[in-house]
Design a protein around this motif. Sequence first.
Motif, short mmCIF file in Angstrom:
data_model
loop_
_atom_site.label_atom_id
_atom_site.label_comp_id
_atom_site.label_asym_id
_atom_site.label_seq_id
_atom_site.Cartn_x
_atom_site.Cartn_y
_atom_site.Cartn_z
N LEU A 101 0.83 -1.20 0.00
CA LEU A 101 0.00 0.00 0.00
C LEU A 101 0.87 1.26 0.00
CD1 LEU A 101 -2.79 1.32 0.14
CD2 LEU A 101 -2.64 1.14 2.64
N ALA A 102 1.92 1.25 0.80
CA ALA A 102 2.83 2.40 0.83
C ALA A 102 3.43 2.65 -0.55
CB ALA A 102 3.93 2.18 1.87
N CYS A 103 3.80 1.59 -1.24
CA CYS A 103 4.36 1.73 -2.60
C CYS A 103 3.30 2.25 -3.57
CB CYS A 103 4.92 0.40 -3.09
SG CYS A 103 6.42 -0.11 -2.25
N GLY A 104 2.06 1.72 -3.45
CA GLY A 104 0.99 2.17 -4.33
C GLY A 104 0.68 3.65 -4.13
N VAL A 105 0.61 4.07 -2.87
CA VAL A 105 0.36 5.48 -2.58
C VAL A 105 1.56 6.32 -3.04
CG1 VAL A 105 0.03 7.16 -0.72
CG2 VAL A 105 -1.25 5.02 -0.71
N GLY A 106 2.77 5.78 -2.84
CA GLY A 106 3.96 6.49 -3.32
C GLY A 106 3.91 6.71 -4.81
N TYR A 107 3.48 5.68 -5.55
CA TYR A 107 3.34 5.81 -6.99
C TYR A 107 2.37 6.94 -7.33
CZ TYR A 107 2.14 4.76 -11.82
OH TYR A 107 1.92 4.87 -13.18
N LEU A 108 1.22 6.96 -6.66
CA LEU A 108 0.21 7.98 -6.94
C LEU A 108 0.75 9.38 -6.66
CD1 LEU A 108 -2.90 6.19 -5.36
CD2 LEU A 108 -2.38 6.42 -7.80
N ASN A 140 -4.49 6.40 -17.57
CA ASN A 140 -5.26 5.17 -17.41
C ASN A 140 -4.59 4.25 -16.39
OD1 ASN A 140 -7.46 3.38 -18.24
ND2 ASN A 140 -5.86 2.13 -19.13
N HIS A 141 -3.26 4.15 -16.47
CA HIS A 141 -2.54 3.32 -15.51
C HIS A 141 -2.66 3.90 -14.10
CE1 HIS A 141 0.96 1.56 -13.41
NE2 HIS A 141 0.59 0.48 -14.09
N LEU A 142 -2.59 5.22 -13.98
CA LEU A 142 -2.75 5.88 -12.68
C LEU A 142 -4.10 5.51 -12.05
CD1 LEU A 142 -1.67 8.20 -10.70
CD2 LEU A 142 -3.15 9.70 -12.03
N VAL A 143 -5.15 5.52 -12.85
CA VAL A 143 -6.48 5.17 -12.33
C VAL A 143 -6.48 3.73 -11.82
CG1 VAL A 143 -8.89 4.75 -13.01
CG2 VAL A 143 -7.72 6.85 -13.74
N HIS A 144 -5.84 2.82 -12.57
CA HIS A 144 -5.80 1.42 -12.14
C HIS A 144 -4.99 1.24 -10.85
CE1 HIS A 144 -7.35 0.63 -16.19
NE2 HIS A 144 -7.73 -0.54 -15.71
N VAL A 145 -3.92 2.00 -10.70
CA VAL A 145 -3.16 1.93 -9.45
C VAL A 145 -4.01 2.45 -8.30
CG1 VAL A 145 -1.12 2.77 -8.21
CG2 VAL A 145 -0.91 2.06 -10.59
N GLY A 146 -4.79 3.50 -8.56
CA GLY A 146 -5.70 4.01 -7.52
C GLY A 146 -6.72 2.96 -7.10
N TRP A 147 -7.33 2.30 -8.08
CA TRP A 147 -8.28 1.23 -7.76
C TRP A 147 -7.58 0.10 -7.00
CZ3 TRP A 147 -10.57 0.82 -13.36
CH2 TRP A 147 -11.48 1.87 -13.56
N GLY A 148 -6.38 -0.25 -7.48
CA GLY A 148 -5.62 -1.32 -6.83
C GLY A 148 -5.27 -0.98 -5.39
N SER A 149 -4.94 0.29 -5.14
CA SER A 149 -4.63 0.71 -3.77
C SER A 149 -5.85 0.58 -2.87
CB SER A 149 -4.11 2.16 -3.76
OG SER A 149 -2.89 2.24 -4.49
N LEU A 150 -7.02 0.89 -3.40
CA LEU A 150 -8.25 0.66 -2.64
C LEU A 150 -8.45 -0.83 -2.41
CD1 LEU A 150 -10.66 3.23 -4.36
CD2 LEU A 150 -9.57 3.42 -2.11
N GLY A 151 -8.07 -1.63 -3.41
CA GLY A 151 -8.15 -3.09 -3.26
C GLY A 151 -7.25 -3.59 -2.15
N ILE A 152 -6.07 -2.98 -2.01
CA ILE A 152 -5.17 -3.37 -0.92
C ILE A 152 -5.83 -3.10 0.43
CG2 ILE A 152 -2.96 -2.94 0.23
CD1 ILE A 152 -1.77 -2.27 -2.51
N LEU A 153 -6.46 -1.93 0.55
CA LEU A 153 -7.16 -1.62 1.80
C LEU A 153 -8.24 -2.67 2.09
CD1 LEU A 153 -7.56 2.25 1.51
CD2 LEU A 153 -6.17 1.00 3.18
#
Length: 197
Positions: A101-108, A140-153
């Motif tokens: 999650l930290a990496c996903g948020v870092g990416y965003l 588009n990739h940014l949106v998918h990372v955002g969804w994925g970060s919510l998935g991690i939660l």
Amino acid sequence: MSLATTLPFPEPAAGRIPGNKGIWVGIFCELTEFALMFIVFFLARAHNPEAFHDGPARLATSAGVINTVLMLSSSYFVARSLGAIRHNRPRHTLYWLGGALACGVGYLIVKTIEFAWYGEQGINGSTGVFFTTYYYLAFNHLVHVGWGSLGILWVMARTWAGAYSPEDHEGLEAFACYWHTIDLAWLIIFPIAYVWH
């Protein structure tokens, strides 16, 4: 000592597809979407070689490298979380998912800063054909990372609630498959957009 006993976590049953059918339908749709975008990117490149030669030099390569490291690290952490739950270590599963999650948020965060910097440089989706295709892919990739970060939660909450066990962790596997797909998409976007002149 056999190879199986030296692996970091137990192997799933032979012939079993990880996750569930629903996630694979979603992954297929996502791969189709990215494949169409890559086709557009390559067609645009074929018809505008000069724009695609000059465009990558104007991108923030350092941001792309940082995000590549973040995506690869997050995928590693997600894989480790699966290993932990297979060994019935839910607390360790949560730690690994927290790292992901930290990496996903870092990416965003890095991507948001990168886009803001482009705006300051006068670069946007209408700057030229290279940037139009780049923004379609990257946003588009940014949106998918955002969804994925919510998935991690979501899988963290489910892990905390005791929903997963060594025998039943299909939801966590499904999420891992999705996250690795997002990572794979970035591993294609980074070289073709930032590196290939």
